[in-house]
Design a protein around this motif. Structure first.
Motif, PDB file in Angstrom:
ATOM      1  N   TRP A 119     -11.470  -7.284  11.400  1.00 60.54           N
ATOM      2  CA  TRP A 119     -10.573  -8.436  11.451  1.00 60.54           C
ATOM      3  C   TRP A 119      -9.779  -8.468  10.155  1.00 60.54           C
ATOM      4  O   TRP A 119     -10.322  -8.205   9.085  1.00 60.54           O
ATOM      5  CB  TRP A 119     -11.382  -9.721  11.581  1.00 60.54           C
ATOM      6  N   LEU A 120      -8.500  -8.815  10.269  1.00 60.26           N
ATOM      7  CA  LEU A 120      -7.607  -8.882   9.111  1.00 60.26           C
ATOM      8  C   LEU A 120      -6.801 -10.165   9.143  1.00 60.26           C
ATOM      9  O   LEU A 120      -6.442 -10.651  10.218  1.00 60.26           O
ATOM     10  CB  LEU A 120      -6.600  -7.718   9.129  1.00 60.26           C
ATOM     11  N   SER A 121      -6.485 -10.677   7.963  1.00 60.66           N
ATOM     12  CA  SER A 121      -5.486 -11.725   7.849  1.00 60.66           C
ATOM     13  C   SER A 121      -4.770 -11.519   6.526  1.00 60.66           C
ATOM     14  O   SER A 121      -5.301 -10.884   5.606  1.00 60.66           O
ATOM     15  CB  SER A 121      -6.098 -13.128   7.938  1.00 60.66           C
ATOM     16  N   CYS A 122      -3.566 -12.038   6.447  1.00 58.97           N
ATOM     17  CA  CYS A 122      -2.755 -11.872   5.244  1.00 58.97           C
ATOM     18  C   CYS A 122      -1.967 -13.152   5.021  1.00 58.97           C
ATOM     19  O   CYS A 122      -1.329 -13.649   5.953  1.00 58.97           O
ATOM     20  CB  CYS A 122      -1.821 -10.678   5.415  1.00 58.97           C
ATOM     21  N   LEU A 180      -5.701  -1.266   8.107  1.00 57.63           N
ATOM     22  CA  LEU A 180      -5.810  -1.829   6.764  1.00 57.63           C
ATOM     23  C   LEU A 180      -4.843  -1.118   5.826  1.00 57.63           C
ATOM     24  O   LEU A 180      -4.138  -1.764   5.044  1.00 57.63           O
ATOM     25  CB  LEU A 180      -7.248  -1.712   6.244  1.00 57.63           C
ATOM     26  N   ALA A 181      -4.780   0.211   5.931  1.00 59.53           N
ATOM     27  CA  ALA A 181      -3.877   0.981   5.079  1.00 59.53           C
ATOM     28  C   ALA A 181      -2.421   0.565   5.298  1.00 59.53           C
ATOM     29  O   ALA A 181      -1.672   0.353   4.340  1.00 59.53           O
ATOM     30  CB  ALA A 181      -4.049   2.481   5.343  1.00 59.53           C
ATOM     31  N   GLU A 209      -0.049  -1.136   2.548  1.00 58.71           N
ATOM     32  CA  GLU A 209       1.191  -0.446   2.172  1.00 58.71           C
ATOM     33  C   GLU A 209       2.399  -1.350   2.370  1.00 58.71           C
ATOM     34  O   GLU A 209       3.321  -1.361   1.550  1.00 58.71           O
ATOM     35  CB  GLU A 209       1.341   0.847   2.967  1.00 58.71           C
ATOM     36  N   ASN A 210       2.409  -2.128   3.437  1.00 57.43           N
ATOM     37  CA  ASN A 210       3.506  -3.073   3.663  1.00 57.43           C
ATOM     38  C   ASN A 210       3.536  -4.136   2.577  1.00 57.43           C
ATOM     39  O   ASN A 210       4.608  -4.490   2.072  1.00 57.43           O
ATOM     40  CB  ASN A 210       3.398  -3.734   5.043  1.00 57.43           C
ATOM     41  N   VAL A 211       2.380  -4.646   2.219  1.00 58.49           N
ATOM     42  CA  VAL A 211       2.294  -5.648   1.153  1.00 58.49           C
ATOM     43  C   VAL A 211       2.779  -5.049  -0.166  1.00 58.49           C
ATOM     44  O   VAL A 211       3.561  -5.667  -0.893  1.00 58.49           O
ATOM     45  CB  VAL A 211       0.849  -6.181   1.023  1.00 58.49           C
ATOM     46  N   ALA A 212       2.338  -3.832  -0.470  1.00 64.39           N
ATOM     47  CA  ALA A 212       2.766  -3.173  -1.708  1.00 64.39           C
ATOM     48  C   ALA A 212       4.270  -2.908  -1.694  1.00 64.39           C
ATOM     49  O   ALA A 212       4.923  -2.946  -2.725  1.00 64.39           O
ATOM     50  CB  ALA A 212       2.006  -1.863  -1.900  1.00 64.39           C
ATOM     51  N   GLY A 213       4.815  -2.664  -0.513  1.00 64.44           N
ATOM     52  CA  GLY A 213       6.236  -2.353  -0.387  1.00 64.44           C
ATOM     53  C   GLY A 213       7.156  -3.526  -0.669  1.00 64.44           C
ATOM     54  O   GLY A 213       8.329  -3.337  -0.968  1.00 64.44           O
ATOM     55  N   VAL A 214       6.638  -4.750  -0.605  1.00 65.58           N
ATOM     56  CA  VAL A 214       7.484  -5.914  -0.890  1.00 65.58           C
ATOM     57  C   VAL A 214       7.340  -6.350  -2.343  1.00 65.58           C
ATOM     58  O   VAL A 214       7.734  -7.450  -2.707  1.00 65.58           O
ATOM     59  CB  VAL A 214       7.182  -7.103   0.066  1.00 65.58           C
ATOM     60  N   ARG A 215       6.777  -5.474  -3.141  1.00 67.62           N
ATOM     61  CA  ARG A 215       6.643  -5.702  -4.582  1.00 67.62           C
ATOM     62  C   ARG A 215       5.854  -6.970  -4.911  1.00 67.62           C
ATOM     63  O   ARG A 215       6.264  -7.767  -5.755  1.00 67.62           O
ATOM     64  CB  ARG A 215       8.005  -5.717  -5.254  1.00 67.62           C
ATOM     65  N   ALA A 216       4.744  -7.138  -4.246  1.00 70.50           N
ATOM     66  CA  ALA A 216       3.873  -8.281  -4.517  1.00 70.50           C
ATOM     67  C   ALA A 216       3.291  -8.130  -5.926  1.00 70.50           C
ATOM     68  O   ALA A 216       2.747  -7.085  -6.250  1.00 70.50           O
ATOM     69  CB  ALA A 216       2.749  -8.332  -3.489  1.00 70.50           C
ATOM     70  N   PRO A 217       3.399  -9.179  -6.757  1.00 70.10           N
ATOM     71  CA  PRO A 217       2.871  -9.060  -8.117  1.00 70.10           C
ATOM     72  C   PRO A 217       1.346  -8.944  -8.171  1.00 70.10           C
ATOM     73  O   PRO A 217       0.801  -8.226  -8.985  1.00 70.10           O
ATOM     74  CB  PRO A 217       3.331 -10.339  -8.813  1.00 70.10           C
ATOM     75  N   LEU A 218       0.662  -9.663  -7.275  1.00 64.26           N
ATOM     76  CA  LEU A 218      -0.797  -9.606  -7.240  1.00 64.26           C
ATOM     77  C   LEU A 218      -1.262  -9.600  -5.795  1.00 64.26           C
ATOM     78  O   LEU A 218      -0.875 -10.465  -5.008  1.00 64.26           O
ATOM     79  CB  LEU A 218      -1.412 -10.812  -7.971  1.00 64.26           C
ATOM     80  N   VAL A 219      -2.101  -8.615  -5.462  1.00 63.21           N
ATOM     81  CA  VAL A 219      -2.699  -8.532  -4.129  1.00 63.21           C
ATOM     82  C   VAL A 219      -4.208  -8.642  -4.303  1.00 63.21           C
ATOM     83  O   VAL A 219      -4.820  -7.871  -5.044  1.00 63.21           O
ATOM     84  CB  VAL A 219      -2.338  -7.209  -3.416  1.00 63.21           C
ATOM     85  N   GLY A 270     -11.468   3.632   4.461  1.00 63.87           N
ATOM     86  CA  GLY A 270     -11.264   2.340   3.817  1.00 63.87           C
ATOM     87  C   GLY A 270     -11.051   2.512   2.322  1.00 63.87           C
ATOM     88  O   GLY A 270     -10.184   1.857   1.727  1.00 63.87           O
ATOM     89  N   ILE A 271     -11.834   3.399   1.715  1.00 62.65           N
ATOM     90  CA  ILE A 271     -11.658   3.696   0.289  1.00 62.65           C
ATOM     91  C   ILE A 271     -10.256   4.233   0.054  1.00 62.65           C
ATOM     92  O   ILE A 271      -9.551   3.806  -0.867  1.00 62.65           O
ATOM     93  CB  ILE A 271     -12.702   4.727  -0.195  1.00 62.65           C
ATOM     94  N   GLU A 272      -9.839   5.160   0.896  1.00 60.41           N
ATOM     95  CA  GLU A 272      -8.513   5.757   0.761  1.00 60.41           C
ATOM     96  C   GLU A 272      -7.419   4.688   0.844  1.00 60.41           C
ATOM     97  O   GLU A 272      -6.454   4.703   0.080  1.00 60.41           O
ATOM     98  CB  GLU A 272      -8.302   6.811   1.845  1.00 60.41           C
TER      99      GLU A 272
END
Length: 123
Positions: free
Chosen positions: A2-5, A28-29, A33-43, A57-59
């Protein structure tokens, strides 16, 4: 799995629950990657409810951390379950992650993780 964002201010919180394995880690990857692509300052990746955590998952976490770092952001793990900690420790990747037990005030995620595919137990 299960995922949420959710995004609160400059903090993006990704909640993960269930089993992260070969059959679903790509979801999950892709999300990270989508979150990282929008230049989120903190994830912040919440992992307290993960019951199985495989190599894929580690990858996903390592790749997201690298992408965020390259773009001036940061990835932290929030309360990883015993299973996640053990897998990261055994593979030698644990020291590469910052672990937090409290979320930043504007990063509070009140919604639980939800299934990413229909089904009684998730995917």
């Amino acid at each position: 799995m299960w995922l949420s964002c959710e995004v609160h201010g400059g903090v993006t919180t990704v909640s993960v629950a269930g089993e992260v394995d070969l059959s679903n880690a790509h979801l999950l990857a892709e999300l990270l990657e989508n979150v990282a692509g929008v230049r989120a300052p903190l994830v912040v990746v919440q992992l307290a409810e993960v019951t199985f955590f495989g190599a894929h998952g580690i990858e996903a976490l390592v790749r997201a951390r690298r992408l965020l770092t390259e773009r001036g952001g940061k990835l932290v793990l929030h309360r990883p379950s015993r299973v996640v900690r053990r897998v990261l420790d055994v593979t030698g990747t644990l020291p590469g992650f910052e672990i937090v037990t409290r979320l930043p005030p504007d990063g509070v995620d009140h919604r639980p993780a939800r299934p990413v595919a229909p089904g009684e137990r998730g995917s």
